[in-house]
Enzyme design. Structure first.
Site, short mmCIF file in Angstrom:
data_model
loop_
_atom_site.label_atom_id
_atom_site.label_comp_id
_atom_site.label_asym_id
_atom_site.label_seq_id
_atom_site.Cartn_x
_atom_site.Cartn_y
_atom_site.Cartn_z
N GLU A 26 -74.88 32.11 -33.12
CA GLU A 26 -73.18 32.35 -33.24
C GLU A 26 -72.63 31.35 -34.23
O GLU A 26 -73.13 30.06 -33.99
CB GLU A 26 -72.63 32.12 -31.99
CG GLU A 26 -73.10 33.35 -30.85
CD GLU A 26 -72.16 32.98 -29.41
OE1 GLU A 26 -72.29 33.90 -28.76
OE2 GLU A 26 -71.64 32.03 -29.28
N CYS A 27 -71.89 31.87 -35.13
CA CYS A 27 -71.03 30.80 -35.93
C CYS A 27 -71.85 29.82 -36.72
O CYS A 27 -72.28 30.23 -37.77
CB CYS A 27 -69.77 30.35 -35.06
SG CYS A 27 -68.54 29.72 -35.87
N GLY A 28 -71.85 28.64 -36.29
CA GLY A 28 -72.36 27.74 -36.88
C GLY A 28 -73.96 27.95 -36.94
O GLY A 28 -74.72 27.68 -38.00
N SER A 72 -74.04 35.94 -36.21
CA SER A 72 -72.56 36.47 -36.58
C SER A 72 -71.59 35.24 -36.31
O SER A 72 -72.15 34.27 -35.56
CB SER A 72 -72.27 37.70 -35.75
OG SER A 72 -71.86 37.40 -34.47
#
Length: 454
Positions: free
Chosen positions: A325-327, A429
């Site tokens: 996720e993200c990072g 994502s």
């Protein structure tokens, strides 16, 4: 467990400061479970630093089933004296203009929690009473039971504001916090700087606690707290499974919801922590989980750890499951760019994350899977939130997004975009997801990680 919610009139009212001081002052005598309204990851770490107990998020967008959210609020509270909930933004601020759309007020009503408002007293006196009256009258179903006045310049300033409130309102005043520029907590792109990066954070919290003890009536606050109703049975009846899941946990990767971790462990998942910053080798695991965090703040160290980057890349090449996720997406891409500096990352996805001066995405969103992927089969709807100061750009046009993203506000689609990528069994994502949103979705996710849940 008794319960009370500390909410701000607006963002910047001082509710986080007040909550930290109250937690510190009461934690010496009471066993406290803290909560944070909304999807925030950073404020919760400050709470946990004080209570030594994982802080839990209460979010009725990410967890849409009221019974499930009620369970998450009441679970594991048998030996808890007091539940202190910190609000998000202003009391009535949520998604769009609807005061009940995922606001702090909506949580207070849904879980029947008494509210203590924090108001910033800077440059005001009698107007504070008008503001508070407006908040009380705006929705009579919100149980506003008291107020703490923050940023008071002097004893006379407090008496002036308190006198106005007493004159025009029947609202208990719990006290005040004096103006003190030395206790402010620094911020950066995703909110407050995390507690473990602040060398003087404990001194600042201790100073706020001293102010709370000196100027806030804690016994009155405790008297306004109400008891939690009977415990709710866990509505997530997930069969037990077995899986060794490596979880990235260090200063670069630490955005994980406590309830997500608890649900994984309760299901039988063994979580094995590792550090992409400092570990040379991956642990012996079946799958990997990269949460969000601040990889950009540690980009040079992540880039320099060639041993671990190589092992993560080979893990993906071996068709073993990775969820990010993200990072985590930024780390699994080819390059992380900051200004003129480019840092080589793992390279599973042929794309570049580039830091931007302004927020690129912020807030709740809906994701629709365009193909079968880690999050669900094609056509699945997943709710989550994005909050990032970077953009991921495909360097190879063969790399296609697998999610259609929508931001819906006041029943109108106000933005759409594409995101999320999957190669082999590696998915990444910008979307942050709460696992308690849908039991069928969670079971499918576990099976995509390699578990065998029927």
């Amino acid at each position: 467990m008794k319960k009370v919610l500390i909410a701000g009139v607006t963002s910047g009212s001082g509710k986080t400061t007040a909550v930290l001081g109250i937690l510190k002052a009461l934690n010496e005598k009471y066993t406290i479970q803290s909560y944070k309204v909304g999807p925030d990851y950073v404020d919760t770490k400050f709470h946990t630093r004080i209570t030594n107990r994982p802080t839990r998020n209460l979010d009725n967008y990410l967890v849409p089933d009221p019974q499930v959210l009620n369970y998450l609020f009441t679970a594991n509270t048998e030996n808890i004296d007091l539940g202190i909930i910190e609000g998000v933004m202003g009391l009535y601020d949520g998604l769009g203009t609807d005061k009940d759309a995922y606001s702090t007020a909506s949580i207070a009503k849904q879980l029947n929690i008494p509210v203590i408002l924090v108001i910033n007293a800077r440059a005001t006196s009698t107007s504070a009473a008008a503001i508070l009256k407006g908040f009380i009258d705006f929705d009579k179903k919100v149980p506003i039971k008291g107020v703490i006045i923050n940023n008071v310049m002097s004893e006379n300033h407090y008496k002036l504001i308190a006198g106005a409130i007493h004159r025009y309102l029947d609202l208990p005043i719990l006290g005040y916090l004096p103006h003190d520029s030395t206790i402010s907590l620094p911020s950066r792109q995703l909110g407050l700087v995390p507690d473990d990066e602040l060398p003087n954070v404990d001194k600042k919290i201790a100073k706020v606690a001293e102010d709370v003890k000196a100027h806030v009536d804690l016994q009155k606050l405790l008297s306004l707290a109400t008891s939690v109703s009977e415990k709710v049975v866990d509505p997530f009846n997930i069969p037990k499974t077995r899986l060794r899941l490596g979880i990235a946990k260090d200063k670069a990767f630490n955005f994980y919801y406590a309830d997500n971790i608890h649900l994984l462990e309760k299901t039988g998942i063994e979580l094995i922590p590792f550090s992409p910053i400092s570990d040379n080798h991956l642990p012996d695991v079946d799958a990997l989980y990269f949460g969000g965090g601040y990889p950009e703040e540690f980009a040079s160290r992540l880039a320099a750890n060639e041993f671990l980057k190589k092992e993560v890349y080979e893990f993906s090449q071996a068709n073993k499951p990775i969820y990010a996720e993200c990072g985590g997406l930024m780390y699994l891409g080819k390059v992380l760019k900051q200004g003129e500096n480019e840092f080589p990352m793992v390279g599973i996805f042929d794309g570049m994350s580039e830091m931007t001066p302004r927020l690129k995405r912020f807030g709740y969103c809906e994701a629709y899977t365009q193909v079968d992927c880690m999050l669900g089969n094609r056509g699945q709807k997943i709710v989550g939130h994005e909050f990032h100061h970077s953009m991921f750009k495909q360097l190879d046009q063969q790399l296609k997004p697998v999610l259609l993203m929508k931001k819906v506000r006041d029943n109108q689609i106000v933005d759409t975009w594409s995101g999320g990528y999957q190669i082999r069994k590696t998915f990444a994502s910008y979307l942050h997801v709460h696992f308690y949103q849908n039991p069928k979705l969670f079971i499918q996710f576990l099976n995509n990680l390699g578990a065998d849940v029927q």
